[in-house]
Enzyme design. Structure first.
Site, PDB file in Angstrom:
ATOM      1  N   ASP A  22       0.827  -1.215   0.000  1.00 58.54           N
ATOM      2  CA  ASP A  22       0.000   0.000   0.000  1.00 58.54           C
ATOM      3  C   ASP A  22       0.862   1.267   0.000  1.00 58.54           C
ATOM      4  O   ASP A  22       1.986   1.261   0.469  1.00 58.54           O
ATOM      5  CB  ASP A  22      -0.916  -0.025   1.237  1.00 58.54           C
ATOM      6  CG  ASP A  22      -2.075   0.953   1.108  1.00 58.54           C
ATOM      7  OD1 ASP A  22      -2.372   1.392  -0.021  1.00 58.54           O
ATOM      8  OD2 ASP A  22      -2.670   1.288   2.144  1.00 58.54           O
ATOM      9  N   ASN A  24       1.273   3.468  -2.850  1.00 59.98           N
ATOM     10  CA  ASN A  24       1.813   3.913  -4.150  1.00 59.98           C
ATOM     11  C   ASN A  24       1.297   5.302  -4.536  1.00 59.98           C
ATOM     12  O   ASN A  24       2.057   6.143  -5.008  1.00 59.98           O
ATOM     13  CB  ASN A  24       1.403   2.946  -5.267  1.00 59.98           C
ATOM     14  CG  ASN A  24       1.974   1.569  -5.092  1.00 59.98           C
ATOM     15  OD1 ASN A  24       2.798   1.354  -4.199  1.00 59.98           O
ATOM     16  ND2 ASN A  24       1.553   0.633  -5.930  1.00 59.98           N
ATOM     17  N   GLY A  25      -0.003   5.496  -4.359  1.00 58.85           N
ATOM     18  CA  GLY A  25      -0.626   6.753  -4.771  1.00 58.85           C
ATOM     19  C   GLY A  25      -0.079   7.925  -3.971  1.00 58.85           C
ATOM     20  O   GLY A  25       0.309   8.954  -4.545  1.00 58.85           O
ATOM     21  N   TRP A  27       2.721   8.072  -2.317  1.00 62.89           N
ATOM     22  CA  TRP A  27       4.157   8.220  -2.644  1.00 62.89           C
ATOM     23  C   TRP A  27       4.314   9.109  -3.881  1.00 62.89           C
ATOM     24  O   TRP A  27       5.155  10.005  -3.914  1.00 62.89           O
ATOM     25  CB  TRP A  27       4.742   6.840  -2.895  1.00 62.89           C
ATOM     26  CG  TRP A  27       6.216   6.795  -3.140  1.00 62.89           C
ATOM     27  CD1 TRP A  27       7.209   6.710  -2.195  1.00 62.89           C
ATOM     28  CD2 TRP A  27       6.883   6.823  -4.420  1.00 62.89           C
ATOM     29  NE1 TRP A  27       8.443   6.677  -2.817  1.00 62.89           N
ATOM     30  CE2 TRP A  27       8.268   6.740  -4.176  1.00 62.89           C
ATOM     31  CE3 TRP A  27       6.440   6.901  -5.745  1.00 62.89           C
ATOM     32  CZ2 TRP A  27       9.219   6.736  -5.205  1.00 62.89           C
ATOM     33  CZ3 TRP A  27       7.384   6.904  -6.771  1.00 62.89           C
ATOM     34  CH2 TRP A  27       8.754   6.822  -6.494  1.00 62.89           C
ATOM     35  N   ARG A  35      -0.711   9.253  -9.718  1.00 61.23           N
ATOM     36  CA  ARG A  35      -0.764   7.994  -8.956  1.00 61.23           C
ATOM     37  C   ARG A  35      -0.119   6.821  -9.712  1.00 61.23           C
ATOM     38  O   ARG A  35       0.526   5.954  -9.114  1.00 61.23           O
ATOM     39  CB  ARG A  35      -2.211   7.635  -8.622  1.00 61.23           C
ATOM     40  CG  ARG A  35      -2.895   8.604  -7.651  1.00 61.23           C
ATOM     41  CD  ARG A  35      -4.349   8.200  -7.428  1.00 61.23           C
ATOM     42  NE  ARG A  35      -4.422   6.850  -6.896  1.00 61.23           N
ATOM     43  CZ  ARG A  35      -4.282   6.535  -5.611  1.00 61.23           C
ATOM     44  NH1 ARG A  35      -4.075   7.477  -4.718  1.00 61.23           N
ATOM     45  NH2 ARG A  35      -4.349   5.284  -5.208  1.00 61.23           N
ATOM     46  N   HIS A  39       2.520   3.432  -8.869  1.00 65.11           N
ATOM     47  CA  HIS A  39       2.334   2.000  -9.169  1.00 65.11           C
ATOM     48  C   HIS A  39       3.522   1.476  -9.975  1.00 65.11           C
ATOM     49  O   HIS A  39       4.026   0.380  -9.736  1.00 65.11           O
ATOM     50  CB  HIS A  39       1.038   1.774  -9.964  1.00 65.11           C
ATOM     51  CG  HIS A  39      -0.193   2.166  -9.210  1.00 65.11           C
ATOM     52  ND1 HIS A  39      -0.390   1.820  -7.895  1.00 65.11           N
ATOM     53  CD2 HIS A  39      -1.285   2.883  -9.578  1.00 65.11           C
ATOM     54  CE1 HIS A  39      -1.558   2.304  -7.489  1.00 65.11           C
ATOM     55  NE2 HIS A  39      -2.122   2.956  -8.493  1.00 65.11           N
ATOM     56  N   GLU A  69     -12.533  -4.236  -4.400  1.00 64.30           N
ATOM     57  CA  GLU A  69     -12.986  -2.851  -4.266  1.00 64.30           C
ATOM     58  C   GLU A  69     -12.206  -1.887  -5.151  1.00 64.30           C
ATOM     59  O   GLU A  69     -12.691  -0.809  -5.497  1.00 64.30           O
ATOM     60  CB  GLU A  69     -12.886  -2.398  -2.804  1.00 64.30           C
ATOM     61  CG  GLU A  69     -13.904  -3.046  -1.871  1.00 64.30           C
ATOM     62  CD  GLU A  69     -13.607  -4.513  -1.538  1.00 64.30           C
ATOM     63  OE1 GLU A  69     -12.435  -4.922  -1.639  1.00 64.30           O
ATOM     64  OE2 GLU A  69     -14.564  -5.244  -1.201  1.00 64.30           O
ATOM     65  N   LEU A 133      10.305 -20.700  -4.583  1.00 60.62           N
ATOM     66  CA  LEU A 133       9.295 -19.817  -3.998  1.00 60.62           C
ATOM     67  C   LEU A 133       7.965 -19.885  -4.755  1.00 60.62           C
ATOM     68  O   LEU A 133       7.937 -19.855  -5.986  1.00 60.62           O
ATOM     69  CB  LEU A 133       9.817 -18.365  -4.033  1.00 60.62           C
ATOM     70  CG  LEU A 133       8.855 -17.270  -3.597  1.00 60.62           C
ATOM     71  CD1 LEU A 133       8.592 -17.338  -2.088  1.00 60.62           C
ATOM     72  CD2 LEU A 133       9.387 -15.879  -3.970  1.00 60.62           C
ATOM     73  N   ARG A 190       1.814  -4.801   6.272  1.00 60.03           N
ATOM     74  CA  ARG A 190       1.148  -3.757   5.486  1.00 60.03           C
ATOM     75  C   ARG A 190       2.021  -2.515   5.503  1.00 60.03           C
ATOM     76  O   ARG A 190       2.431  -2.052   6.565  1.00 60.03           O
ATOM     77  CB  ARG A 190      -0.243  -3.417   6.021  1.00 60.03           C
ATOM     78  CG  ARG A 190      -0.907  -2.352   5.139  1.00 60.03           C
ATOM     79  CD  ARG A 190      -2.368  -2.132   5.426  1.00 60.03           C
ATOM     80  NE  ARG A 190      -2.949  -1.274   4.376  1.00 60.03           N
ATOM     81  CZ  ARG A 190      -4.213  -1.279   4.026  1.00 60.03           C
ATOM     82  NH1 ARG A 190      -5.055  -2.076   4.622  1.00 60.03           N
ATOM     83  NH2 ARG A 190      -4.652  -0.468   3.066  1.00 60.03           N
ATOM     84  N   ILE A 197      -6.989  -4.410   7.532  1.00 59.68           N
ATOM     85  CA  ILE A 197      -6.813  -5.616   6.721  1.00 59.68           C
ATOM     86  C   ILE A 197      -7.350  -5.409   5.297  1.00 59.68           C
ATOM     87  O   ILE A 197      -6.952  -6.103   4.372  1.00 59.68           O
ATOM     88  CB  ILE A 197      -7.563  -6.817   7.373  1.00 59.68           C
ATOM     89  CG1 ILE A 197      -7.169  -6.997   8.843  1.00 59.68           C
ATOM     90  CG2 ILE A 197      -7.352  -8.115   6.607  1.00 59.68           C
ATOM     91  CD1 ILE A 197      -5.869  -7.686   9.099  1.00 59.68           C
ATOM     92  N   SER A 198      -8.278  -4.452   5.137  1.00 61.69           N
ATOM     93  CA  SER A 198      -8.854  -4.141   3.819  1.00 61.69           C
ATOM     94  C   SER A 198      -9.262  -5.373   3.001  1.00 61.69           C
ATOM     95  O   SER A 198      -8.926  -5.480   1.821  1.00 61.69           O
ATOM     96  CB  SER A 198      -7.893  -3.257   3.005  1.00 61.69           C
ATOM     97  OG  SER A 198      -7.662  -2.049   3.656  1.00 61.69           O
TER      98      SER A 198
HETATM   99  C1  IPE Z   1      -5.643  -2.634  -0.248  1.00 62.13           C
HETATM  100  O1  IPE Z   1      -5.257  -1.308  -0.380  1.00 62.13           O
HETATM  101  C2  IPE Z   1      -5.553  -3.335  -1.558  1.00 62.13           C
HETATM  102  C3  IPE Z   1      -4.224  -3.451  -2.137  1.00 62.13           C
HETATM  103  C4  IPE Z   1      -3.086  -3.075  -1.608  1.00 62.13           C
HETATM  104  C5  IPE Z   1      -4.200  -4.085  -3.419  1.00 62.13           C
HETATM  105  P1  IPE Z   1      -6.322  -0.125  -0.554  1.00 62.13           P
HETATM  106  O2  IPE Z   1      -5.528   1.115  -0.655  1.00 62.13           O
HETATM  107  O3  IPE Z   1      -7.247  -0.430  -1.645  1.00 62.13           O
HETATM  108  O4  IPE Z   1      -7.119  -0.196   0.828  1.00 62.13           O
HETATM  109  P2  IPE Z   1      -7.897   0.935   1.632  1.00 62.13           P
HETATM  110  O5  IPE Z   1      -8.851   1.560   0.690  1.00 62.13           O
HETATM  111  O6  IPE Z   1      -6.874   1.909   2.117  1.00 62.13           O
HETATM  112  O7  IPE Z   1      -8.534   0.209   2.765  1.00 62.13           O
HETATM  113  C1  IPE Z   2      -1.566   0.272  -3.354  1.00 59.11           C
HETATM  114  O1  IPE Z   2      -1.352   1.632  -3.379  1.00 59.11           O
HETATM  115  C2  IPE Z   2      -1.761  -0.336  -4.720  1.00 59.11           C
HETATM  116  C3  IPE Z   2      -3.164  -0.673  -5.039  1.00 59.11           C
HETATM  117  C4  IPE Z   2      -4.164  -0.632  -4.221  1.00 59.11           C
HETATM  118  C5  IPE Z   2      -3.443  -1.088  -6.397  1.00 59.11           C
HETATM  119  P1  IPE Z   2      -2.563   2.653  -3.409  1.00 59.11           P
HETATM  120  O2  IPE Z   2      -2.922   2.905  -4.816  1.00 59.11           O
HETATM  121  O3  IPE Z   2      -3.658   2.195  -2.541  1.00 59.11           O
HETATM  122  O4  IPE Z   2      -1.885   3.946  -2.793  1.00 59.11           O
HETATM  123  P2  IPE Z   2      -2.503   4.912  -1.692  1.00 59.11           P
HETATM  124  O5  IPE Z   2      -2.920   4.047  -0.546  1.00 59.11           O
HETATM  125  O6  IPE Z   2      -3.639   5.620  -2.319  1.00 59.11           O
HETATM  126  O7  IPE Z   2      -1.361   5.816  -1.325  1.00 59.11           O
HETATM  127 MG    MG Z   3      -4.071   2.409  -0.578  1.00 59.13          MG
END
Ligand code: IPE
Ligand code: IPE
Ligand code: MG
Length: 249
Positions: A22, A24-25, A27, A35, A39, A69, A133, A190, A197-198
């Site tokens: 989690d 990436n966006g 960052w 965003r 990724h 989601e 692995l 995480r 846990i999402s």
């Molecule tokens: C959980 O992250 C899913 C993945 C890392 C693929 P999200 O960014 O979607 O989760 P929430 O929305 O913060 O709970």
């Molecule tokens: C996790 O990073 C990757 C995916 C869920 C695909 P996010 O895209 O959720 O990044 P944030 O949480 O918005 O920073």
């Molecule tokens: Mg996220």
């Protein structure tokens, strides 16, 4: 060799590590970028952590790459992620194979666009005889989707007369999950400072040790993985028992 790596007890490694990749966006935003840029950089972390796990001879690594989601995100991001997935698999499959890594996918593959499904199927087939692995990608996955699916399939088998209600036990349920055949993760990491846990591996994480770090996924490297493993090795896993019971064996 890294000092952290030296500290790790190689006799007491988790067999299965699961990671919610989690951040990436955020960052990317922090650097004034889109965003998708985050990724894109997250792929480098995947490469590094897969390599780190393979070097440690971890048996199973599950990466949460896209949740049920996440389909609700803006269309350009969803498409960007699918394209990134396909191009990454195409680029990496040879190197996975050379390193004896077997790829698996858990999730609702039917939701993926045809070109992505095809690329994945080829990679699954290409690496299917590898014995190192096990790299499990959770794609279009959520724990609730998985449990619902399992319940439906069990109900169907009962209806068909292939299973009786009395026969259903925890082993039956395990068999109907996407992860049947994999041990439960002992360690769940995480990144990015979120403490939830999402909808990841809801059933399988029942007794996992949870490790949260503020490091955003694109910055996460082997050293961060080693820190998580060291933290795991310092925990007492009691599984409902008392500390004294564990010591007396
Ligand atoms: C959980 O992250 C899913 C993945 C890392 C693929 P999200 O960014 O979607 O989760 P929430 O929305 O913060 O709970
Ligand atoms: C996790 O990073 C990757 C995916 C869920 C695909 P996010 O895209 O959720 O990044 P944030 O949480 O918005 O920073
Ligand atoms: Mg996220």
């Amino acid at each position: 060799m890294s000092q952290l790596l030296e500290k790790i007890n190689k006799e007491h490694l988790p067999r299965h590590i699961a990671i919610i990749m989690d951040g990436n966006g955020r960052w990317a935003k922090e650097q004034g970028q889109d965003r998708l840029y985050g990724h894109f950089h997250g792929v480098e972390s995947v490469r590094n952590i897969v390599e780190g796990c393979a070097e440690l001879k971890i048996e199973y690594l599950t990466l949460y790459a896209f949740s049920t989601e996440n389909w609700d995100r803006p269309e350009y991001e969803v498409i960007g992620l699918m394209e990134l997935l396909v191009s990454t698999i195409r680029k990496e499959v040879e190197s996975l194979h050379k390193n004896n890594i077997r790829l698996h996918v858990i999730g609702d593959m039917n939701m993926l666009p045809e070109y992505a499904r095809q690329e994945l199927n080829e990679a699954l087939d290409f690496t299917k005889d590898n014995t190192g692995l096990n790299l499990i990608m959770a794609l279009s996955y959520s724990g609730r989707w998985e449990l619902l699916n399992a319940v439906k399939n069990i109900a169907y088998e009962v209806k068909q007369g292939k299973l009786t209600v009395e026969e259903i036990d925890q082993d039956t349920l395990q068999r109907y999950l996407c992860t049947s055949g994999f041990p439960d993760p002992e360690l769940m990491i995480r990144t990015s400072g979120e403490y939830r846990i999402s909808n990841f591996l809801l059933y399988q994480l029942a007794y996992a040790e949870l490790y949260f770090t503020n490091v955003r996924w694109p910055d996460f490297r082997k050293e961060n993985l080693y820190e998580a493993i060291l933290d795991f090795q310092n925990r007492e896993r009691r599984f409902g028992k008392t500390s004294e019971q564990l010591i007396s064996g």
